[in-house]
Design a protein around this motif. Structure first.
Motif, PDB file in Angstrom:
ATOM      1  N   ASN A 164      -3.344   8.094  -1.724  1.00  0.00           N
ATOM      2  CA  ASN A 164      -4.015   7.773  -2.863  1.00  0.00           C
ATOM      3  C   ASN A 164      -3.309   8.434  -4.185  1.00  0.00           C
ATOM      4  O   ASN A 164      -2.570   9.517  -4.167  1.00  0.00           O
ATOM      5  CB  ASN A 164      -5.264   8.579  -2.968  1.00  0.00           C
ATOM      6  CG  ASN A 164      -6.186   8.111  -4.318  1.00  0.00           C
ATOM      7  OD1 ASN A 164      -6.496   6.873  -4.401  1.00  0.00           O
ATOM      8  ND2 ASN A 164      -6.454   8.909  -4.963  1.00  0.00           N
ATOM      9  N   GLN A 179       0.916  -1.155  -0.144  1.00  0.00           N
ATOM     10  CA  GLN A 179      -0.013   0.003  -0.062  1.00  0.00           C
ATOM     11  C   GLN A 179       0.870   1.235   0.193  1.00  0.00           C
ATOM     12  O   GLN A 179       1.844   1.219   0.823  1.00  0.00           O
ATOM     13  CB  GLN A 179      -0.675   0.042   1.385  1.00  0.00           C
ATOM     14  CG  GLN A 179      -1.833  -1.002   1.367  1.00  0.00           C
ATOM     15  CD  GLN A 179      -1.542  -2.232   1.714  1.00  0.00           C
ATOM     16  OE1 GLN A 179      -0.227  -2.410   1.922  1.00  0.00           O
ATOM     17  NE2 GLN A 179      -2.314  -3.340   2.246  1.00  0.00           N
ATOM     18  N   GLN A 218      -5.470   3.119  -4.951  1.00  0.00           N
ATOM     19  CA  GLN A 218      -5.188   2.463  -3.598  1.00  0.00           C
ATOM     20  C   GLN A 218      -4.710   0.957  -3.823  1.00  0.00           C
ATOM     21  O   GLN A 218      -4.365   0.203  -2.629  1.00  0.00           O
ATOM     22  CB  GLN A 218      -6.039   2.822  -2.684  1.00  0.00           C
ATOM     23  CG  GLN A 218      -5.925   4.293  -2.055  1.00  0.00           C
ATOM     24  CD  GLN A 218      -7.058   4.443  -0.942  1.00  0.00           C
ATOM     25  OE1 GLN A 218      -7.141   4.037   0.370  1.00  0.00           O
ATOM     26  NE2 GLN A 218      -8.223   5.053  -1.211  1.00  0.00           N
ATOM     27  N   HIS A 265      -3.183   6.391   5.230  1.00  0.00           N
ATOM     28  CA  HIS A 265      -3.422   5.905   3.899  1.00  0.00           C
ATOM     29  C   HIS A 265      -3.116   6.929   2.789  1.00  0.00           C
ATOM     30  O   HIS A 265      -3.181   8.286   3.098  1.00  0.00           O
ATOM     31  CB  HIS A 265      -5.080   5.864   3.829  1.00  0.00           C
ATOM     32  CG  HIS A 265      -5.419   4.326   3.869  1.00  0.00           C
ATOM     33  ND1 HIS A 265      -4.603   3.201   3.149  1.00  0.00           N
ATOM     34  CD2 HIS A 265      -6.129   3.790   4.898  1.00  0.00           C
ATOM     35  CE1 HIS A 265      -5.160   2.228   3.399  1.00  0.00           C
ATOM     36  NE2 HIS A 265      -6.131   2.311   4.518  1.00  0.00           N
TER      37      HIS A 265
END
Length: 444
Positions: A271, A123, A347, A269
């Protein structure tokens, strides 16, 4: 024949014999035996020397490893045949090889460790790193009169790369707090007492701020910073220990090029919105942004030569693997086909084919253990090869996590370096440190 010439000829012949011996396969196999050898509990290994002689193998603790399937302190072996080493329980032992049972050839310390499994990542993550102090990244001049400029920081002999960890005895790691302390010291006419870390050494220094007549305030004459941010790739996480590892290389300050001492931080996270493709001489990069409302995945506790590490507070989404995979120790990794897991859009983590073209023998932690080549046409079309932001992408070979992408070759971005996963696990605290087995640019 003159005795001097005779001795000289004997010397030449012996030198030639030693040189030829050094290039022989048996000698090279013997030299390639590591001084430290690591095995997982229950694992078996084959050591091939291809020497047409017999030898004695002695094992200090035969309950830890068996030789050729036998529980023995001493075993006679033919070195033309592979030596079978079987790990029977965790622990450390020494295995000594003696020619004809008398002439020592090699002693290998064998470490048998518990099986380790992790979930490979891939990721794209946003990295927000807080330094352990105030980092000095430059000097500037303060105008104190119409034709006179000074730099108090430079006069106090603060150097670029120094880290100020306390002012007047109080810990400091936020740039916002420096202004008020500077103003207070300037108005009182008393120098600031600084505690500074310089290349691991703690120094005590004094700095008297100067009054800048242009902006009517006191200044240090320093450019300073307390944080860094960027994009990288999550390498692995271990849910049972709430631990992760990412990047595969150290984070350095962009101006000083020195490692940043961790004072806190988090991974979030991220993107991927687009890719600037790599070209010869110009490595590309992932263009990504952090989500303001995105969840924090974990904190940052360490910044080492092998990446960043910390505790995970939330499991990442969009991965390839849901279950943990075994890891391969450094001495198990071989040249050949492999895959990397990484994100090139949004993602979603995808698998891409690579080839490991070279494996360095590393008995102890060191960077650049692998040389790899991107062979997947899909990835080459989309990125041109390895791009910045791909560092930390896990490398999978034969169903095992073996390493992480770390650097790109600037002049040939289809190729790059990787580090062994073993060294990352050591820095993450998942493996005992005592048992751990063209120009380029970091792909961060």
């Amino acid at each position: 024949m003159n005795p001097g010439k005779w001795y000289r000829w004997v010397g030449y012949i012996l030198s030639l014999a030693i040189l030829l011996l050094g290039f022989s396969t048996p000698f090279q196999n013997l030299a390639s035996l590591p001084s430290n050898y690591r095995l997982f509990d229950g694992q078996e290994a084959r050591l091939s020397l291809s020497m047409p002689v017999t030898a004695q193998v002695s094992v200090e603790n035969p309950d830890i490893v068996h030789i050729n399937g036998l529980f023995r302190y001493f075993s006679q072996v033919r070195l033309n045949d592979p030596i079978q080493v079987a790990a029977k329980r965790t622990g450390h032992t020494e295995m000594t090889l003696k020619l004809f049972g008398k002439v020592p050839l090699r002693t290998v310390r064998v470490h048998v460790i518990p099986q380790i499994k992790v979930i490979p990542g891939g990721q794209t993550i946003g990295v927000k790193l807080k330094s352990a102090g105030i980092l000095v990244v430059g000097h500037h001049q303060v105008t104190v009169s119409g034709n006179r400029k000074v730099s108090p920081g430079e006069e106090a002999r603060l150097q670029i790369g120094d880290m100020i960890i306390s002012i007047d005895g109080k810990p400091i790691n936020e740039v916002e707090k420096v202004g008020a302390l500077t103003e207070s010291a300037g108005k009182s006419g008393k120098p600031m007492k600084l505690t500074v870390m310089r290349r691991g050494e703690k120094l005590e220094m004094k700095l008297m701020p100067a009054f800048d007549i242009l902006d009517r305030s006191y200044r240090l004459g320093l450019y300073i910073r307390d944080s860094a941010a960027g994009v990288g790739t999550l390498t692995f996480y271990a849910p049972s220990r709430n631990t992760y590892g990412a990047l595969g290389h150290v984070i350095t300050d962009m101006d000083t090029q020195m490692p940043i001492a961790v004072g806190g931080g988090e991974i979030v996270h991220s993107n991927v919105t687009s890719i600037a493709k790599s070209q010869n001489g110009d490595p590309g990069e992932k263009i990504a942004h952090f989500f303001r409302e995105g969840k924090t995945l974990g904190n940052i506790e360490k910044n080492t030569s092998f990446g960043i590490f910390g505790k995970m507070t939330a499991l990442p989404d969009h991965g390839v693997e849901e279950s943990a995979l075994p890891i391969a120790l450094a001495n198990e990794v071989k040249p050949g086909a492999a895959q990397i897991y990484t994100v090139v859009s949004g993602q979603k983590v995808e698998k891409f084919d690579i080839e490991i073209t070279h494996v360095s023998r590393q008995d102890f932690p060191a960077t650049k253990g692998l040389v790899l080549k991107i062979t997947d046409k899909r990835l080459l079309e989309r990125t041109g090869g390895i791009v910045q932001g791909m560092s930390g992408s896990p490398i999978i070979q034969n169903g095992k996590v073996v390493g992480a992408v770390t650097h790109v070759f600037v002049n040939n971005p289809t190729n790059g370096y990787g580090c062994f996963i073993e060294w990352m696990l050591r820095d993450a605290g998942l493996m005992d440190e005592g048992t751990s087995s063209a120009p380029y640019r970091q792909a961060s």
